[in-house]
Enzyme design. Sequence first.
Site, PDB file in Angstrom:
ATOM      1  N   ASP A 288      15.189  -5.290 -35.669  1.00 40.94           N
ATOM      2  CA  ASP A 288      15.141  -5.989 -36.950  1.00 40.94           C
ATOM      3  C   ASP A 288      13.693  -6.275 -37.319  1.00 40.94           C
ATOM      4  O   ASP A 288      12.989  -6.968 -36.599  1.00 40.94           O
ATOM      5  CB  ASP A 288      15.900  -7.314 -36.844  1.00 40.94           C
ATOM      6  CG  ASP A 288      17.397  -7.096 -36.854  1.00 40.94           C
ATOM      7  OD1 ASP A 288      17.883  -6.398 -37.752  1.00 40.94           O
ATOM      8  OD2 ASP A 288      18.073  -7.617 -35.952  1.00 40.94           O
TER       9      ASP A 288
ATOM     10  N   GLY B 168      18.615 -12.138 -42.095  1.00 42.79           N
ATOM     11  CA  GLY B 168      17.549 -13.115 -41.850  1.00 42.79           C
ATOM     12  C   GLY B 168      17.641 -13.805 -40.504  1.00 42.79           C
ATOM     13  O   GLY B 168      16.619 -14.060 -39.883  1.00 42.79           O
ATOM     14  N   PHE B 169      18.857 -14.106 -40.070  1.00 43.36           N
ATOM     15  CA  PHE B 169      18.988 -14.904 -38.846  1.00 43.36           C
ATOM     16  C   PHE B 169      20.161 -14.440 -37.994  1.00 43.36           C
ATOM     17  O   PHE B 169      21.204 -14.056 -38.529  1.00 43.36           O
ATOM     18  CB  PHE B 169      19.198 -16.383 -39.204  1.00 43.36           C
ATOM     19  CG  PHE B 169      18.034 -16.955 -39.956  1.00 43.36           C
ATOM     20  CD1 PHE B 169      16.923 -17.465 -39.271  1.00 43.36           C
ATOM     21  CD2 PHE B 169      18.006 -16.940 -41.348  1.00 43.36           C
ATOM     22  CE1 PHE B 169      15.822 -17.956 -39.964  1.00 43.36           C
ATOM     23  CE2 PHE B 169      16.905 -17.425 -42.052  1.00 43.36           C
ATOM     24  CZ  PHE B 169      15.817 -17.929 -41.358  1.00 43.36           C
TER      25      PHE B 169
ATOM     26  N   GLY C   8      23.144 -15.531 -35.217  1.00 43.30           N
ATOM     27  CA  GLY C   8      23.967 -16.719 -35.006  1.00 43.30           C
ATOM     28  C   GLY C   8      24.725 -17.224 -36.230  1.00 43.30           C
ATOM     29  O   GLY C   8      25.164 -18.377 -36.239  1.00 43.30           O
TER      30      GLY C   8
ATOM     31  N   ASP D 274      26.564  -5.247 -39.226  1.00 45.54           N
ATOM     32  CA  ASP D 274      25.498  -6.076 -38.664  1.00 45.54           C
ATOM     33  C   ASP D 274      25.704  -7.532 -39.055  1.00 45.54           C
ATOM     34  O   ASP D 274      25.659  -7.877 -40.231  1.00 45.54           O
ATOM     35  CB  ASP D 274      24.149  -5.551 -39.188  1.00 45.54           C
ATOM     36  CG  ASP D 274      22.960  -6.254 -38.543  1.00 45.54           C
ATOM     37  OD1 ASP D 274      23.159  -7.052 -37.612  1.00 45.54           O
ATOM     38  OD2 ASP D 274      21.820  -5.978 -38.981  1.00 45.54           O
ATOM     39  N   GLY D 275      25.922  -8.362 -38.046  1.00 49.14           N
ATOM     40  CA  GLY D 275      26.058  -9.806 -38.253  1.00 49.14           C
ATOM     41  C   GLY D 275      27.373 -10.339 -37.733  1.00 49.14           C
ATOM     42  O   GLY D 275      28.436  -9.931 -38.194  1.00 49.14           O
TER      43      GLY D 275
ATOM     44  N   SER E 296      26.483 -12.906 -30.690  1.00 49.51           N
ATOM     45  CA  SER E 296      27.941 -13.065 -30.714  1.00 49.51           C
ATOM     46  C   SER E 296      28.655 -12.232 -29.654  1.00 49.51           C
ATOM     47  O   SER E 296      29.838 -12.400 -29.440  1.00 49.51           O
ATOM     48  CB  SER E 296      28.514 -12.634 -32.065  1.00 49.51           C
ATOM     49  OG  SER E 296      27.790 -13.151 -33.114  1.00 49.51           O
TER      50      SER E 296
END
Length: 224
Positions: free
Chosen positions: A38, A145-146, A148, A179-180, A203
């Site tokens: 990233d 961006g982040f 979690g 993604d995420g 995760s």
Amino acid sequence: MAQLKKAISPSLMCADFLRLGEELTALEKQGIEYLHVDVMDGAFVQNYTLGTDFVKKIKGACSIPLDLHLMIEEPERKLAWFDFGEGDYVSVHYEACRHVQATLSAIRARGAKAMIALNPATPLSVLEELLPDLDGVLIMTVNPGFAGQKLIPQTLDKIRRLRTWLDGCGYGHVDIECDGNVSFENAKKMSEAGANIFVAGTSSIYAKGQSLEENIEVLRRSLL
Ligand code: DX5
Ligand code: ZN
């Protein structure tokens, strides 16, 4: 329709940087398919993460292909700064790029696979004129961006509609990456919806309590 190979792409921003060498060796031993890197520029997203030197170091240290996720403004001006080539995946955000077709084609010209990344609010219709230039689509299942964050539930249906559309118009070979918040449970749902590349972060494989190897094993099983 040929089934696309399911692949795990560990999100290196979630790795233990003090043990990165050992972790990369473990990922190689586990037969991990890609390394998700990233890159955040503090402008397109509200965070800074990995950059050009990190990419160069990883590329030199490891034989696993890169999966470079550029969360940066005007990626078309900055591609040359990054060390990538044959067999690597590179994704640029539709929202951050004014010359999308030219950028995808510049990625392919270096032997890499070209992907478009879409934020949760960006409709699939923006892909319509780009299909011949795409090797994959990265569907953000959280806002970029982040690490979690929690899954944005409507992105599951977005993956499903994208898979159906691609298969129906002769683009069944185009990968869908998610993604995420790709947790063990969400990975299964994303896979059933039609995704085949899974970004594994806090995760799943970097979840605390179990080893990297154990978590990879659980994630692989949830994708069967
Ligand atoms: C952003 C990142 C994150 C993250 C994934 O593009 O790729 O989405 O590291 O990990 P978790 O599981 O924390 O969402
Ligand atoms: Zn990412």
